[in-house]
Design a protein around this motif. Structure first.
Motif, PDB file in Angstrom:
ATOM      1  N   ALA A   1       1.687   6.191   4.235  1.00 36.06           N
ATOM      2  CA  ALA A   1       1.077   7.406   4.776  1.00 36.06           C
ATOM      3  C   ALA A   1       2.191   8.248   5.403  1.00 36.06           C
ATOM      4  N   PRO A   2       1.967   9.553   5.541  1.00 37.47           N
ATOM      5  CA  PRO A   2       3.009  10.397   6.162  1.00 37.47           C
ATOM      6  C   PRO A   2       3.476   9.850   7.506  1.00 37.47           C
ATOM      7  N   ASN A   3       2.539   9.265   8.288  1.00 33.36           N
ATOM      8  CA  ASN A   3       2.925   8.744   9.598  1.00 33.36           C
ATOM      9  C   ASN A   3       3.860   7.537   9.489  1.00 33.36           C
ATOM     10  N   ASP A   4       3.711   6.737   8.442  1.00 30.44           N
ATOM     11  CA  ASP A   4       4.635   5.597   8.245  1.00 30.44           C
ATOM     12  C   ASP A   4       6.066   6.121   8.086  1.00 30.44           C
TER      13      ASP A   4
ATOM     14  N   ARG B   1       0.857  -1.191   0.000  1.00 33.79           N
ATOM     15  CA  ARG B   1       0.000   0.000   0.000  1.00 33.79           C
ATOM     16  C   ARG B   1       0.890   1.237   0.000  1.00 33.79           C
TER      17      ARG B   1
END
Ligand code: SF4
Ligand code: SF4
Length: 352
Positions: free
Chosen positions: A198-201, A195
């Motif tokens: 996301a910015p948090n990843d 996938r």
């Protein structure tokens, strides 16, 4: 684009690399150590195993989680694939000479730690050969003998990877942030289930790697090491080290950048002959044999040669240090001799 893989995605990545005709080599648990071997799937990785290291000390230990890259450098490095311990050069069967050629497969190295990524670049600068496909594993798990941060070789992966992974296990699951470094890397990632990150990843991965910087067990003194070694030629400290050094050469064998070889000829009674090269060590008495005998007969002279070359004159030859701070020479020295401590002692006992 950064993507996130789970373990099935990592397994698929291994499959993609194998389908491309590459021998995929990565960490495995074998003989009570994390060694390197060809992988057929992600289940071969040392899930749930970490290591405990110290001067003259290495033990595998069970982890509380199922991390597959949760270990620091093991006894083997990628050197054994790029620069094998023994390699035939030429043979003769009585009718002619035959060049041995290069029968090494196309390698994909998976789980290359940042220190070893730097070591691969240094080694290939000297021994050449075909470039492997590299899947780096950014360091979130430094060991007690690690000091790559102080050598500028980690804990974040530098240049030279096709894909860089950052492993994380938390309430969000077991996953790997994957960043491509080359078109080949991006093409391989495009073929595996993943996938978009996301910015948090990305933030969490950066935080994990940055935290590793502060958890290294050691640091090299912040000095111009080239100057330090050049000015230490007549130091009395070499004799002090020699009182402990067994001149066994373990440090050179485990070092991912030591590249010296000896060339040997063997013959049999049928008239066949072979010339081969094998790893050699500057700690061997014959290593400095010139006409009349060895030049470096004492342990002090041999230790000085190794450390002076590794940290000092390597710069003159190759424009870089010969050390990446992997810590193997500390863990696998039977006398527990620590190159960072010896550098600090030469510098006047100052520890960073
Ligand atoms: S000298 Fe020691 S710490 Fe430096 S690269 Fe070699 S084995 Fe690793
Ligand atoms: S420093 Fe340690 S590993 Fe290296 S030759 Fe001496 S005893 Fe052996």
């Amino acid at each position: 684009m950064d993507v996130v893989l789970d373990l099935d995605g990592l397994d698929a990545l291994i499959g993609v690399l194998r389908e491309g005709g590459r021998a995929v080599v990565g960490p495995v648990l074998r003989d009570d150590a994390i060694t390197l071997a060809e992988l057929s799937s992600a289940t071969d990785l040392p899930s749930g195993w970490g290591v405990e290291t110290g001067p003259g000390h290495y033990r595998v230990r069970e982890r509380a989680d199922a991390a597959v890259f949760g270990h620091s450098a093991g006894p083997q490095s990628w050197k054994r694939f790029l620069h094998p311990p023994r390699r035939a050069l030429v043979s003769s069967d009585g009718e002619g000479f035959h060049s041995a050629g290069d029968d090494a497969p196309d390698y994909a190295f998976l789980g290359v730690r940042p220190c070893d990524l730097a070591a691969i670049a240094k080694l290939r600068q000297i021994v050449g050969g075909r470039a492997p496909f590299v899947v780096a594993a950014q360091c979130t798990e430094p060991g007690e003998v690690c000091f790559c941060a102080s050598m500028g070789c980690g804990p974040a992966a530098g240049a030279g990877y096709d894909i860089a992974l950052t492993e994380r296990i938390d309430s969000g699951g077991h996953r790997f942030l994957a960043t491509s470094g080359t078109e080949d890397g991006a093409a391989a990632l495009a073929r595996v289930p993943a996938r978009a990150a996301a910015p948090n990843d990305i933030t969490l991965a950066e935080q994990d790697v940055e935290a590793a910087r502060g958890r290294m067990g050691r640091a090299m003194p912040e000095l111009d090491l080239r100057d330090l070694l050049a000015s230490s030629r007549d130091s009395a400290h070499w004799e002090t080290v020699a009182e402990r050094c067994l001149t066994c050469g373990n440090c050179t064998m485990v070092c991912p950048t030591c590249f010296c070889v000896s060339v040997e000829d063997t013959t049999d009674l049928d008239g066949n002959a072979e010339r081969s090269q094998r790893w050699a060590s500057c700690f061997e008495i014959d290593f400095s044999h010139l006409h009349g005998g060895a030049v470096r007969t004492s342990g002090a002279a041999r230790y000085r040669q190794w450390m002076t070359h590794k940290l000092g004159t390597w710069h003159d030859q190759f424009g870089t240090s010969g050390c990446v701070g992997c810590g193997r020479c500390i863990a696998w020295c039977p006398a527990g001799i620590d190159i960072t401590e010896e550098a600090a002692a030469l510098a006047g006992g100052k520890r960073p």
